[in-house]
Each structure stands twice: as structure tokens, then as C-alpha cells.
Design a protein around this motif. Structure first.
Motif, PDB file in Angstrom:
ATOM      1  N   ASP A   4       0.745  -1.057   0.028  1.00  0.00           N
ATOM      2  CA  ASP A   4      -0.081  -0.023  -0.136  1.00  0.00           C
ATOM      3  C   ASP A   4       0.879   1.335   0.035  1.00  0.00           C
ATOM      4  O   ASP A   4       0.751   2.196  -0.861  1.00  0.00           O
ATOM      5  N   ARG A   5       1.810   1.396   0.912  1.00  0.00           N
ATOM      6  CA  ARG A   5       2.795   2.564   1.028  1.00  0.00           C
ATOM      7  C   ARG A   5       3.333   2.847  -0.224  1.00  0.00           C
ATOM      8  O   ARG A   5       3.765   3.861  -0.471  1.00  0.00           O
ATOM      9  N   ASP A   6       3.681   1.626  -1.095  1.00  0.00           N
ATOM     10  CA  ASP A   6       4.411   1.843  -2.256  1.00  0.00           C
ATOM     11  C   ASP A   6       3.644   2.714  -3.457  1.00  0.00           C
ATOM     12  O   ASP A   6       4.002   3.260  -4.380  1.00  0.00           O
ATOM     13  N   ARG A   8       0.382   4.474  -2.898  1.00  0.00           N
ATOM     14  CA  ARG A   8      -0.059   5.845  -2.446  1.00  0.00           C
ATOM     15  C   ARG A   8       0.460   7.206  -3.235  1.00  0.00           C
ATOM     16  O   ARG A   8      -0.174   7.700  -3.995  1.00  0.00           O
ATOM     17  N   GLU A   9       1.650   7.465  -2.884  1.00  0.00           N
ATOM     18  CA  GLU A   9       2.180   8.670  -3.276  1.00  0.00           C
ATOM     19  C   GLU A   9       2.244   8.645  -4.869  1.00  0.00           C
ATOM     20  O   GLU A   9       1.737   9.855  -5.378  1.00  0.00           O
ATOM     21  N   PRO A  10       2.566   7.707  -5.705  1.00  0.00           N
ATOM     22  CA  PRO A  10       2.892   7.687  -6.935  1.00  0.00           C
ATOM     23  C   PRO A  10       1.284   7.782  -7.543  1.00  0.00           C
ATOM     24  O   PRO A  10       1.058   8.250  -8.507  1.00  0.00           O
ATOM     25  N   PHE A  12      -1.468   9.347  -6.240  1.00  0.00           N
ATOM     26  CA  PHE A  12      -1.857  10.860  -6.023  1.00  0.00           C
ATOM     27  C   PHE A  12      -1.345  11.477  -7.326  1.00  0.00           C
ATOM     28  O   PHE A  12      -2.154  12.202  -7.916  1.00  0.00           O
ATOM     29  N   ASP A  13      -0.274  11.258  -7.660  1.00  0.00           N
ATOM     30  CA  ASP A  13       0.604  12.195  -8.793  1.00  0.00           C
ATOM     31  C   ASP A  13      -0.248  11.691 -10.092  1.00  0.00           C
ATOM     32  O   ASP A  13      -0.783  12.767 -10.867  1.00  0.00           O
ATOM     33  N   GLU A  16      -3.728  13.395 -10.218  1.00  0.00           N
ATOM     34  CA  GLU A  16      -3.843  14.830 -10.425  1.00  0.00           C
ATOM     35  C   GLU A  16      -3.673  14.920 -11.799  1.00  0.00           C
ATOM     36  O   GLU A  16      -4.159  16.077 -12.410  1.00  0.00           O
ATOM     37  N   GLU A  26      -7.665  11.128   2.855  1.00  0.00           N
ATOM     38  CA  GLU A  26      -7.272   9.673   3.268  1.00  0.00           C
ATOM     39  C   GLU A  26      -8.020   8.954   4.486  1.00  0.00           C
ATOM     40  O   GLU A  26      -8.230   9.578   5.247  1.00  0.00           O
ATOM     41  N   ILE A  37      -8.918   5.945   0.166  1.00  0.00           N
ATOM     42  CA  ILE A  37      -8.958   7.418  -0.652  1.00  0.00           C
ATOM     43  C   ILE A  37     -10.352   7.925  -0.888  1.00  0.00           C
ATOM     44  O   ILE A  37     -11.097   7.225  -1.608  1.00  0.00           O
ATOM     45  N   THR A 105      10.087   3.110 -10.287  1.00  0.00           N
ATOM     46  CA  THR A 105       8.756   3.844 -10.453  1.00  0.00           C
ATOM     47  C   THR A 105       7.663   2.907 -10.580  1.00  0.00           C
ATOM     48  O   THR A 105       7.795   1.825 -10.815  1.00  0.00           O
TER      49      THR A 105
END
Length: 198
Positions: A4-6, A8-10, A12-13, A16, A26, A37, A105
Motif C-alpha cells: 500500500d505505502r508503495d 499511494r504517493e505515485p 496521487f500524482d 492529479e 485519506e 482514499i 517507479t
């Protein structure tokens, strides 16, 4: 293996870049489940469930039921181990994204576009709003304030008064404008008062 942590951030990008103006909330409580989310769009609120490679389908049936009650559209973001089977576990109107790690990535691929959720319950969706946000919607629609009435009473009155297409836009706007610092300040003040009174 993607956790999950891998993802989330990508993610969101990616969201957007794809949708433009969005707001991400969240870990939002919805019924007996928690939405990973909530993505606020100008004309909709979308629920997003992450199923990483480390996750199972054990709670998914209940989660799907709760997502369907609250959000205009829903998406599941699945790790590559779920890619072949995830469509068997979510309704046909749910969008499906897969997440794959390529080098350093994480890339996302659209397996299915989300459609409108036929089961969304506007009463529950309105319940996502805080009381001051509901009060602002009442004000925008020249409604009485009903200060002494319950949140449920106010929601019922709003649903009777405001057409759904207008209400959908107003809910999104309230969530875009939501200020979490205000509620945090209130919680801090409440805790101070409680401590003082002990």
C-alpha cells in the motif's frame, strides 16, 4: 511485491495528472468500513480502494457495499498479483487500475473506466459533511438554519429542497474548501478543557 505505502504517493500524482483539479482525503470512515482514499472532483466524489499485492479479498465484499452507498463513482487500484481476478470481485461500474513496479517507479494502467454508481445514497453522501458545511449549503439555498435540530433532520430538509445536480456540485465545493486545521484546533481546545476540569 507492491505494498500500500508503495502505491499511494505515485497514485496521487497519477490522479492529479489525469483528473486535474482534485482533493485527496485519506482513510475516511464510511459505514463499517474505511475508504482508503476519497477523491473530490468538481462534479463528483469518488471512492478509491487499494488492493496491494500483500492484500486479500477477505473484507472486499463489505467494503464494496459501503463504497457503493457513499460515492458517485468508485475505483479499485490493484497490484499486479490481483490484475487478472479483480474484475470478479467488484461491480461492473467500478473502475479498475493496476499498479506495476517498473525499475524505481510505479506505473498505472487503466483496465476499466469507472461508470456512474447506480447505488449511491445521497443521504449518506451528505452525511460525509460536517455540520458547518451543511449549514453553508442551507445558507446557499436560502433555507432556515434549524439550529436546534439534528444533523439527520437537516440532511432530510436539504434533500427535499435542493435538486440533486446542484447538491452534487455544492458537496464537492464544501469538501474542496474543508479546513482540517479548524477541527484540529477544536479537538486540542476540547482536550485542554477536559484536562483542566479533571
Amino acid at each position: 511485491m507492491l505494498y500500500d505505502r508503495d502505491i499511494r504517493e505515485p497514485l496521487f500524482d497519477f490522479l492529479e495528472e489525469r483528473y486535474g483539479k482534485i482533493r485527496i482525503i485519506e482513510e475516511k470512515q464510511m459505514g463499517k468500513s474505511r475508504a482508503d482514499i476519497v477523491m473530490v472532483l468538481p462534479d463528483a466524489v469518488a471512492g478509491i480502494e487499494i488492493k496491494s499485492d500483500a492484500d486479500t479479498y477477505v473484507r472486499l465484499q463489505r467494503q464494496v457495499r459501503d463504497y457503493n452507498r457513499y460515492y458517485d463513482t468508485n475505483l479499485v487500484v490493484a497490484g499486479s498479483t490481483h490484475a487478472r481476478h479483480i474484475k470478479d470481485h467488484v461491480p461492473a461500474w467500478w473502475g479498475i487500475l493496476t499498479a506495476e513496479k517498473l525499475g524505481g517507479t510505479v506505473d498505472f494502467y487503466t483496465l476499466r473506466e469507472p461508470g456512474p454508481n447506480p447505488k449511491v445514497d445521497m443521504k449518506r453522501k451528505l452525511g460525509l459533511l460536517w455540520r458547518p458545511e451543511l449549514a453553508h449549503i442551507q445558507e446557499l439555498n436560502q433555507m432556515p438554519k434549524y439550529r436546534e435540530k439534528s444533523k439527520a433532520f437537516v440532511i432530510d430538509k436539504i434533500l427535499l429542497k435542493v435538486p440533486q445536480e446542484i447538491l452534487t456540485l455544492q458537496i464537492s465545493e464544501e469538501l474542496f474548501q474543508r479546513d482540517y486545521t479548524t477541527i484540529e484546533e477544536k479537538i486540542t481546545e476540547y482536550r485542554k478543557q477536559k484536562k483542566h476540569n479533571l
